[in-house]
Design a protein around this motif. Structure first.
Motif, short mmCIF file in Angstrom:
data_model
loop_
_atom_site.label_atom_id
_atom_site.label_comp_id
_atom_site.label_asym_id
_atom_site.label_seq_id
_atom_site.Cartn_x
_atom_site.Cartn_y
_atom_site.Cartn_z
N GLN A 56 34.38 -25.30 11.52
CA GLN A 56 34.39 -23.98 12.15
C GLN A 56 34.74 -24.09 13.64
OE1 GLN A 56 34.13 -21.12 10.56
NE2 GLN A 56 34.46 -19.98 12.45
N GLU A 57 34.14 -25.07 14.31
CA GLU A 57 34.45 -25.27 15.73
C GLU A 57 35.92 -25.66 15.91
OE1 GLU A 57 31.80 -28.06 17.51
OE2 GLU A 57 30.02 -26.79 17.23
N ALA A 58 36.41 -26.53 15.03
CA ALA A 58 37.81 -26.97 15.12
C ALA A 58 38.76 -25.80 14.93
CB ALA A 58 38.08 -28.06 14.09
N LEU A 59 38.48 -24.94 13.96
CA LEU A 59 39.35 -23.79 13.71
C LEU A 59 39.29 -22.80 14.87
CD1 LEU A 59 38.68 -23.26 9.91
CD2 LEU A 59 40.76 -24.15 10.96
N GLN A 60 38.10 -22.66 15.46
CA GLN A 60 37.97 -21.75 16.61
C GLN A 60 38.78 -22.29 17.80
OE1 GLN A 60 33.94 -20.77 17.64
NE2 GLN A 60 34.50 -19.80 19.56
N GLU A 61 38.68 -23.60 18.04
CA GLU A 61 39.45 -24.19 19.14
C GLU A 61 40.96 -24.09 18.87
OE1 GLU A 61 36.37 -27.54 20.92
OE2 GLU A 61 37.68 -28.09 19.25
N THR A 62 41.33 -24.23 17.59
CA THR A 62 42.75 -24.10 17.23
C THR A 62 43.25 -22.69 17.52
OG1 THR A 62 42.52 -25.79 15.50
CG2 THR A 62 44.41 -24.32 15.34
N GLU A 63 42.44 -21.69 17.19
CA GLU A 63 42.84 -20.31 17.47
C GLU A 63 42.95 -20.06 18.97
OE1 GLU A 63 43.93 -17.83 15.47
OE2 GLU A 63 43.97 -19.51 14.08
N GLU A 64 42.03 -20.62 19.75
CA GLU A 64 42.09 -20.45 21.20
C GLU A 64 43.36 -21.11 21.75
OE1 GLU A 64 38.46 -21.96 22.80
OE2 GLU A 64 37.23 -20.40 21.89
N SER A 88 50.90 -23.81 33.02
CA SER A 88 49.50 -24.04 33.38
C SER A 88 48.58 -24.00 32.16
CB SER A 88 49.05 -22.98 34.39
OG SER A 88 49.21 -21.67 33.84
N SER A 89 48.99 -23.29 31.10
CA SER A 89 48.11 -23.16 29.93
C SER A 89 48.34 -24.26 28.90
CB SER A 89 48.33 -21.80 29.26
OG SER A 89 49.64 -21.72 28.73
N LEU A 90 49.44 -25.01 29.00
CA LEU A 90 49.75 -26.02 28.00
C LEU A 90 48.74 -27.16 27.97
CD1 LEU A 90 51.67 -26.83 25.77
CD2 LEU A 90 53.21 -27.79 27.49
N PRO A 91 48.34 -27.75 29.12
CA PRO A 91 47.33 -28.81 29.06
C PRO A 91 46.00 -28.35 28.45
CG PRO A 91 48.42 -28.81 31.20
CD PRO A 91 48.84 -27.56 30.48
N GLN A 92 45.63 -27.12 28.75
CA GLN A 92 44.39 -26.58 28.19
C GLN A 92 44.50 -26.43 26.68
OE1 GLN A 92 43.20 -22.81 29.81
NE2 GLN A 92 41.22 -22.79 28.76
N ALA A 93 45.66 -25.97 26.21
CA ALA A 93 45.88 -25.84 24.76
C ALA A 93 45.82 -27.21 24.09
CB ALA A 93 47.23 -25.17 24.50
N ALA A 95 44.21 -29.84 25.14
CA ALA A 95 42.80 -30.31 25.15
C ALA A 95 42.02 -29.67 24.01
CB ALA A 95 42.17 -29.97 26.50
N PHE A 96 42.21 -28.37 23.80
CA PHE A 96 41.54 -27.69 22.68
C PHE A 96 41.92 -28.34 21.34
CE2 PHE A 96 40.99 -23.55 25.18
CZ PHE A 96 39.61 -23.67 25.24
N LEU A 97 43.21 -28.58 21.16
CA LEU A 97 43.70 -29.08 19.88
C LEU A 97 43.30 -30.53 19.64
CD1 LEU A 97 47.12 -27.29 20.04
CD2 LEU A 97 45.39 -26.93 18.27
N GLU A 98 43.30 -31.35 20.68
CA GLU A 98 42.85 -32.74 20.53
C GLU A 98 41.38 -32.78 20.14
OE1 GLU A 98 45.91 -35.15 23.49
OE2 GLU A 98 44.00 -34.40 24.28
N SER A 99 40.59 -31.88 20.72
CA SER A 99 39.18 -31.78 20.35
C SER A 99 39.04 -31.34 18.89
CB SER A 99 38.48 -30.77 21.27
OG SER A 99 37.15 -30.53 20.82
N ALA A 100 39.87 -30.37 18.48
CA ALA A 100 39.82 -29.89 17.09
C ALA A 100 40.17 -31.00 16.10
CB ALA A 100 40.77 -28.71 16.92
N VAL A 101 41.17 -31.80 16.44
CA VAL A 101 41.58 -32.90 15.55
C VAL A 101 40.48 -33.95 15.45
CG1 VAL A 101 43.17 -34.86 15.42
CG2 VAL A 101 44.06 -32.55 15.77
N ARG A 102 39.80 -34.22 16.56
CA ARG A 102 38.68 -35.18 16.51
C ARG A 102 37.55 -34.67 15.63
NH1 ARG A 102 39.86 -35.69 22.04
NH2 ARG A 102 38.19 -34.21 22.57
#
Length: 290
Positions: A56-64, A88-93, A95-102
């Motif tokens: 659920q957290e991974a999917l939420q981060e993916t949506e963000e 400016s938003s690409l590094p943040q995106a 970071a979210f996706l790398e966290s989701a994959v982990r």
């Protein structure tokens, strides 16, 4: 019960031990086995809940991250482009996706969007790794095949790019971008007839798409079918009367037919509809002046 334990079928093992205890209430091995089965079932339930929470957290981060990736960039012309997010938003995106994959490495969708983000960063090698993993996890993920095909096409790996676009279409026959990808690959390989067959299919499946007719008009022109190319340009203009590229293309075709008066009128219409930053503006202005 012992057989079920060896198979890690703890629910069946628990039921078997309970059956034993109904026959012999004080059976020591059955009591120990029942306790072991219940402990393992509780652990399985705990792990399942933890897995669900991480998913659920991974999917939420993916949506963000998707929301960040799909943010349009303001262009100097005042128009907005959906091709890339603000830098400016690409590094943040990412970071979210790398966290989701982990958190949920077994989910295909975070890998897909992480690949997209790497591609926007021009990190094609890592993008391909993520698309490969997304396809391994979900072979029918047409978007991953499409994105991988786009990178391979950029690298001029025509054979594998064509295979990727074909795989995307096998899952989603109406995917216009994959069909267009096949057209461009065939065009690059010099197989204009195969490209035209795909362009015909694109027009058939997307009869209200301006780009479908413009793409086919390009191929028809290269094949020397000027009259048919003119028809497609006119149909594109009928669908979107403010599209300058269609007017400019029709003007070029009319020049080839020697119809300079109507060609000039089309060039003038193209200039009147185009924004100040329209790429062909200077060359079209020179043609009009001449």
């Amino acid at each position: 019960a012992a057989l079920r334990e060896r198979e890690n079928r703890w629910d069946s093992a628990r039921d078997a031990y309970r059956t034993v205890l109904t026959l012999e209430r004080t059976h020591p091995a059955a009591r120990i086995g029942l306790q072991r089965a219940e402990e393992n079932l509780a652990e399985q339930e705990r792990r399942a809940k933890e897995r669900a929470r991480l998913e659920q957290e991974a999917l939420q981060e993916t949506e963000e991250a998707r929301a960040l990736l799909e943010q349009p960039t303001n262009q100097p012309s005042g128009r907005r482009s959906d091709s890339s997010p603000p830098s400016s938003s690409l590094p943040q995106a990412i970071a979210f996706l790398e966290s989701a994959v982990r958190k949920a490495p077994h989910l295909a969708v975070p890998h897909l969007h992480l690949g997209r983000a790497y591609a926007l960063q021009n990190n094609d090698d890592r993008a391909l790794q993520e698309f490969d993993q997304a396809i391994r996890l979900q072979s029918t993920l047409s978007q991953a095949s499409l994105e991988r095909g786009k990178i391979r096409s950029k690298r001029r790996e025509w054979k594998t790019a064509f295979e990727d676009f074909s795989a995307a279409l096998a899952t989603n026959p109406l995917m216009a971008e994959a069909r267009t990808g096949r057209v461009r690959v065939s065009e690059a390989q010099g197989d204009l007839e195969r490209a035209l067959a795909d362009a015909d299919e694109l027009v058939r499946t997307h009869p209200c798409s301006v780009m479908s007719f413009c793409l086919r008009a390009e191929l028809l022109e290269r094949l020397g079918k000027i009259a048919k190319a003119l028809e497609d340009c006119t149909r594109a203009i009928g669908l979107e009367p403010r599209f300058p590229n269609a007017y400019a293309h029709r003007a070029r075709l009319r020049q080839q037919e020697g119809n300079n008066a109507e060609a000039l009128a089309d060039y003038q219409r193209a200039l009147s509809q185009a924004p100040p930053t329209w790429q062909p503006r200077q060359s079209v202005e020179r043609i009009v002046e001449d």
